[in-house]
Each structure stands twice: as structure tokens, then as C-alpha cells.
Write a protein that holds these residues in place. Structure first.
Motif, short mmCIF file in Angstrom:
data_model
loop_
_atom_site.label_atom_id
_atom_site.label_comp_id
_atom_site.label_asym_id
_atom_site.label_seq_id
_atom_site.Cartn_x
_atom_site.Cartn_y
_atom_site.Cartn_z
N GLN A 3 -25.16 36.25 42.66
CA GLN A 3 -24.15 35.86 42.05
C GLN A 3 -23.21 35.08 42.65
O GLN A 3 -21.89 34.90 42.18
N ASP A 4 -23.62 34.38 43.50
CA ASP A 4 -22.57 33.46 44.51
C ASP A 4 -22.34 32.16 43.60
O ASP A 4 -23.20 31.75 42.66
N CYS A 5 -21.61 31.35 43.89
CA CYS A 5 -21.18 30.20 43.33
C CYS A 5 -22.24 28.94 43.16
O CYS A 5 -22.47 28.11 42.33
N THR A 13 -18.22 26.95 37.76
CA THR A 13 -18.36 28.43 38.26
C THR A 13 -17.21 28.85 38.86
O THR A 13 -16.30 28.06 39.39
N THR A 14 -17.04 30.13 39.32
CA THR A 14 -16.12 30.75 40.23
C THR A 14 -16.63 31.15 41.30
O THR A 14 -17.88 31.60 41.27
N GLY A 15 -16.20 31.66 42.32
CA GLY A 15 -16.45 32.44 43.46
C GLY A 15 -16.62 31.64 44.71
O GLY A 15 -16.43 30.32 44.61
N THR A 16 -17.27 32.02 45.72
CA THR A 16 -17.34 31.51 46.80
C THR A 16 -18.77 30.98 47.29
O THR A 16 -19.53 31.42 46.52
N GLY A 17 -19.02 30.24 48.41
CA GLY A 17 -20.46 29.98 48.49
C GLY A 17 -21.38 30.90 49.47
O GLY A 17 -22.24 30.38 49.96
N CYS A 65 -16.79 25.64 46.33
CA CYS A 65 -18.21 25.95 46.40
C CYS A 65 -18.70 24.64 47.07
O CYS A 65 -19.19 23.77 46.25
N THR A 66 -18.61 24.58 48.45
CA THR A 66 -19.01 23.58 49.13
C THR A 66 -20.54 23.49 49.56
O THR A 66 -20.90 22.44 50.21
N THR A 67 -21.25 24.56 49.19
CA THR A 67 -22.61 24.74 49.63
C THR A 67 -23.41 24.77 48.51
O THR A 67 -24.68 24.74 48.75
N TYR A 68 -23.11 24.25 47.23
CA TYR A 68 -24.05 24.44 46.27
C TYR A 68 -25.23 23.29 46.38
O TYR A 68 -26.28 23.76 45.48
N ASN A 69 -25.09 22.53 47.22
CA ASN A 69 -26.15 21.22 47.06
C ASN A 69 -26.99 21.40 48.53
O ASN A 69 -27.82 20.65 48.84
N THR A 70 -26.45 22.53 49.15
CA THR A 70 -27.22 22.46 50.40
C THR A 70 -28.46 23.36 50.42
O THR A 70 -28.62 24.07 49.26
#
Length: 599
Positions: free
Chosen positions: A469-471, A589-593, A411-416
Motif C-alpha cells: 500500500q505504498d505510494c 496518491t498519498t503516502g511515502t515511497g 513519492c520520489t521512487t514511483y518510477n524506480t
């Protein structure tokens, strides 16, 4: 002599008959019920009186018909009502003829203003009743023709000041905005002949152009009595719809709890920000108010900010892309819509009694309101105080990398942006982040503002099975909006270093271990839990907390952060995952961004 004697009685009889024929009939037998041109006064500039008729009106249909709206609930028809109807014609592209109608009885008695493309014949006025939706009987009606033919461009009806937050400069500028007031078919474009549905009772549908140099508009649902009498307005509510993009419903759900739709002291404004590709208006019997040729619309997939519906994060509109209302390379952020409306409220010559503004939203609308509260100018509404109220937001913008759950490794976008302030900003947001000095400075401003967040303790994915429901959002508290709301309240207090006890709120343990407080000069934010309510907009406003949040002052109905239905073994605070399948064994958490629709 005998003949003359015989003629005298006949002459007497004839004279009597002639006298009787010449005598004036009683006034009620001669007077027409419709008013004469002189009784109605001088027509509006650029228009001429064409005709009046008793008990009949034109039909609200046909290729020449544009719109209708109620301009008064009174039976009095004077030059004032004629001028108001003329102003609506003048502000509506394609209008060449306006038709004031007096209606008695039914659910909407008073004066209705109908608009047409060109002069209509008096002989065509054959309808004797009000529309089937409201009933009533026609008392009389009138026709006024525009001397120069149909309107080719909407007239400017007011000027508002768009403030620094909409530009990269620090100067204040004046922008011209079009406020086309209709109630059935918005200001029709030259390429559109279809009408739109009538708005709810007591509500006008207004076409509002919020951005300088752009003629495209946003539909606004406004309370008629207050909008047409701004000098009486004391409180204004700007309410933002959720992901379903139903501004009319958000208006109706809010109105009963803030003084009603017909209270002239309370102005309610509910914009509708559509997606490109939304269903277009199909006529009075349809359900859509969206006119793609004229209305601003946003990308459903987002542009640069990863938002599934980019209007909620302040992105620029993507349409119209052709025709007379085309953006033509110009830019208009959804946050500029708010800026322009608040700037209008700040006009003391227009709203001399206005003492409080509320900017409120539920669900995706709450997310937009809270993000706007983080970025908007301190003087967006001039000197009028503003309270921001967000209920059941799907996600939040964090100011650090701290989260109540560890983001998944991929999950590379959680803080964008829109979940943080690291990068990927829309134009407006990028300008404000640069101007304000970054995330920490924005946080200090944000917590010093009058903000109320509300969480329904039953707003869970199990009960309301939709929404993001994304990461990126699951790192904020798992699958349930409820737990994300709890965690965000704990996070704000921990980051500001307040003394408020937030130990019972979901996510506290992990956040307390990682958050480093920053110094703040003021903390004016409040939060409440609404028991027994889920993702239900009207019930949130109807609650005790809602009633307090929608007024000034402190929130006393704070509630407790209960977690009914939680499946992770906790029903109180909890600090791990918030639902089966929402976390891995390590609590991440699981899943993609990839973003999904927020609501």
C-alpha cells in the motif's frame, strides 16, 4: 534271527522317516519373499548389497536418517529401481546407505527409497507398516552400503545451458547444476541432520543449483512421473509462488487444471525462493522446506531495488553466507533460476517431445513472472514457445512516467525499478536494461511476447486486507490490486497504440490524456477479468479464463472490468481513486515511497 526279524520293521520305519525328512518341502514353504542379490542385479557402481528382509523396514527416524521418497508406484522391484534409489543417495550429501522398500496397500503403494548416513543393521529393520501418513504394509526391503562412506559433495546429475541473459557477455556457456531428488528431507548438508516434510502425493522435492560456480540450491517441487520420464513430456509449467513462499501449495493449486500431478506428459516445476530469516525445516512433522545452510535465500528488505522481498524483482541471493554452500561473493539472481530452468527445458535430447512452456504466477509471483517476461532472453527456452501468465499481480513495471493516478508529491521512487525503469536496478536487471537498450525497447519486446494477465474483479483491499500500500503501487491504481490490473491493461494498449477498446477499464481517462504511443511491430498480449473471484490463486486457475490461459490459443472469456464494492462512486470503468482514503482531493496518491510486502 529273531532279533534281526524284529529290527527289520524298525529299520523300515526309520528309513521312511529319514526319507520324509530329506524330501523337499513345497516351494512356497522354502522361498523367502525378499529377492536375492542376484535377482536384483548388479548393485550401482560404488555400492554393495548388504541385506534383504521380509515384511520389515528401517524406521524413518534417528540421527542417521536423511530422507525418503517414492520412486515407483509399481510393485515391481528390479535393477532399475535399485539404480534410481542409488542415484538419489549419490546426489545427497551425507548419504552412505540406501534402503529400497516395497509397500503394498495404503495411499502410496510401490517402491520407497530411504536414505541414511551410514550402514544400518538388518536387525534394526523392525517396522512392518508404511508411514502413518500413507499406511500400507511392508512387503520386503533391502540395504545397500556406499563403499567410500558418506557422500561429501552431491554428484552432478545433469548439465544445462545458462544463456546470455545471465551474464554481461554475449556467449552461451554451459553450467553444471545439481538435481538432488528426494521427497522428505532434501539433500541434507553436512551440518544438518533434520529432515523436511514429505511433499504432496505424486510430487518429488528436488534440490536444484541454478547458478554457475555456486553449489547452493533452490528447492523445486516437481511432478514425479514427468520428471523421471522427461522423454514423455509434452508441456511444462513453471509456477511461481506468492509472498507466502509456499511452492508446494502453488504446485497443488495449479496441478488439477493442467493435467494433474501424475500425468507423465505434463511437467510441473514449482521453485521455492525463501527469504533470509524464514523458519527453517524442523522435521517431517513441520511445515517448512527451507534449509538455511544449503538453500539460496533473498533479503526481505531488498538490496538497491527497494523491494520488500527482493527475489520477486530479480535481485541476487544474499545467503547462504557461510559453510560449504556459501555464496562466497558469487552472485545468483532469482531471474537466473528461471533462466536455468528454461534452458533445461530447451534441451531436445532430454525433452524431445516438449512443445510448449508456460511460466505462471499469482500475486507476487505474477509480478515476478511479468517482470521476467520483460527482460529474459528471446531464446531462454531455445525454440520451445513460452507463454507467460500473471494473475492478480500486486504491482507492475511501467515503461514511462504515466500513471492512472498522480503520485503523491513526496513519492520520489514511483518510477524506480520495480515500479518503473528509471533507476535502482538489481545487477541482472541492470545488465538486461543496458543490453536491450532501455525502457522503450523493452516494452516493444514485451508486448510482442505471448503474455496473458488475469484480474479477479473482487481482488480488493476491503475483502483481502493485505499487500503493498505504498505510494509507488497506489499510483498504479489505488488500494485495490484489481484496479491496478485494469489500469495496466489499458496502459499497455494505449502505449502500443492498439485498436482494442479499453475505455471501460479503470484509469483510462487519465492515461489516455498523457500516454504517447510508441511504434510496435507486434502486440500478442491478452487480458481477462475473472468475475466473483478475489485474491485466490486456485480459483483463478479454475476459472474459464484460467483454463484458456493455461493452454495455447486465444482468450475468449475476456469478461468485463466490473468494480463490485468500489467506494468512489463507480462500479464500471472509473478513472479516479479506487477506494476511500486512497486518493487526495485532487486524485493523487498519498503516502511515502517506503516499500511494503507485495502480495
Amino acid at each position: 534271527m529273531r532279533a534281526a526279524a524284529l529290527l527289520l520293521p524298525l529299520i523300515g520305519v526309520l528309513a521312511a522317516l529319514l526319507a520324509a525328512d530329506a524330501a523337499p518341502a513345497p516351494e512356497h514353504e522354502l522361498r523367502a519373499r525378499f529377492l536375492s542379490a542376484s535377482q536384483l542385479g548388479t548393485p550401482p557402481d560404488g555400492y554393495r548389497y548388504s541385506w534383504g528382509i521380509d515384511k520389515n523396514r528401517l524406521a524413518y527416524s534417528g540421527s542417521d536418517y536423511l530422507a525418503r521418497s517414492q520412486i515407483s508406484s509399481s510393485q515391481t522391484l528390479s535393477s532399475r529401481e535399485i539404480a534410481a534409489c542409488g542415484a538419489r543417495c549419490e546426489a545427497t550429501v551425507g548419504c552412505g546407505f540406501f534402503h529400497p522398500i516395497r509397500i503394498s496397500g495404503g495411499s502410496a503403494p510401490g517402491i520407497t527409497c530411504a536414505l541414511f548416513r551410514q550402514k544400518q543393521a538388518k536387525s534394526a529393520a523392525t517396522s512392518t507398516k508404511g508411514p502413518s501418513s500413507t499406511g500400507g504394509s511392508v512387503v520386503d526391503s533391502y540395504g545397500y552400503t556406499r563403499n567410500a562412506g558418506a557422500v561429501t559433495a552431491p554428484s552432478t546429475t545433469r548439465t544445462s545451458t545458462t544463456r546470455t541473459s545471465t551474464t554481461t557477455t554475449s556467449t552461451t556457456r554451459t553450467s553444471t547444476t545439481t538435481a538432488t531428488t528426494t521427497s522428505s528431507s532434501t539433500a541434507a548438508t553436512s551440518t544438518s541432520t533434520s529432515a523436511v516434510p514429505a511433499p504432496p502425493a505424486g510430487v518429488d522435492l528436488v534440490q536444484y543449483a541454478p547458478c554457475v560456480g555456486i553449489s547452493a540450491t533452490v528447492p523445486l517441487f516437481v511432478s514425479h512421473n514427468a520428471y523421471t520420464q522427461p522423454s514423455l513430456v509434452r508441456t511444462a509449467y513453471l509456477v511461481m509462488h506468492g509472498n507466502n513462499r509456499e511452492g508446494d501449495k502453488s504446485f497443488v493449486w495449479l496441478a488439477p487444471y493442467v493435467g494433474g500431478a501424475t500425468n507423465p506428459a505434463v511437467l510441473i516445476v514449482s521453485p521455492q525462493l525463501n527469504n533470509v530469516g524464514d523458519a527453517a525445516a524442523t522435521g517431517p512433522s513441520g511445515s517448512s522446506y527451507y534449509q538455511p545452510a544449503q538453500n539460496l535465500a533473498w533479503d526481505a528488505l531488498g538490496t538497491g531495488d527497494l523491494a520488500s522481498n527482493s527475489q520477486y524483482s530479480g535481485a541476487d541471493a544474499a545467503a547462504p553466507s557461510s559453510g560449504p554452500y556459501s555464496l562466497s561473493g558469487s552472485q545468483c539472481s532469482s531471474f537466473q533460476v528461471f533462466d536455468s530452468l528454461l534452458s533445461d527445458f530447451a534441451d531436445r535430447s532430454k525433452y524431445p517431445l516438449l512443445s510448449q512452456v508456460f511460466v505462471v504466477g499469482h500475486s507476487a509471483g505474477a509480478g515476478m513472472v511479468l517482470r521476467y517476461a520483460q527482460l529474459s532472453s528471446d531464446t531462454a527456452a531455445g525454440t520451445v514457445p513460452v507463454r507467460y501468465v500473471g494473475a492478480n499481480a500486486a504491482s507492475h513495471a511501467y515503461f514511462t512516467t504515466d500513471r492512472p493516478l498522480a503520485p503523491a508529491s513526496n513519492c520520489t521512487t514511483y518510477n524506480t525499478y520495480q515500479w518503473g525503469f528509471a533507476s535502482s536496478f538489481p545487477r541482472y536487471v541492470a545488465q538486461r536494461v543496458s543490453t536491450l537498450g532501455g525502457a522503450t525497447a523493452i516494452f516493444r519486446r514485451f508486448v510482442a511476447r505471448d503474455v496473458v494477465t488475469m484480474t479477479g474483479d473482487s481482488d480488493t483491499y476491503a475483502l483481502f486486507h493485505y499487500g503493498a500500500q505504498d505510494c509507488n503501487v497506489q499510483a498504479q491504481g489505488g488500494v485495490d490490486r484489481r484496479d491496478r490490473g485494469y489500469a495496466y491493461w489499458a496502459y499497455r494498449n494505449l502505449l502500443a497504440g492498439t485498436t482494442t477498446d479499453v475505455t471501460a477499464y479503470y484509469g483510462y481517462a487519465r492515461l489516455q490524456a498523457s500516454v504517447s504511443p510508441v511504434s510496435v511491430s507486434s502486440f500478442r498480449q491478452q487480458h481477462c477479468v475473472v468475475p466473483g473471484v478475489g485474491h485466490e490463486e486456485e480459483k483463478m486457475w479454475q476459472s474459464t479464463c484460467g483454463g484458456q490461459a493455461l493452454k495455447t490459443g486465444s482468450i475468449t472469456a475476456v469478461g468485463t472490468p466490473a468494480r463490485p464494492g468500489a467506494t468512489d462512486g463507480t462500479t464500471g470503468s472509473g478513472s479516479t481513486g479506487s477506494g476511500s482514503g486512497s486518493t487526495g482531493s485532487s486524485g493523487s496518491t498519498t503516502g511515502t515511497g517506503k516499500a511494503t510486502t507485495e502480495d
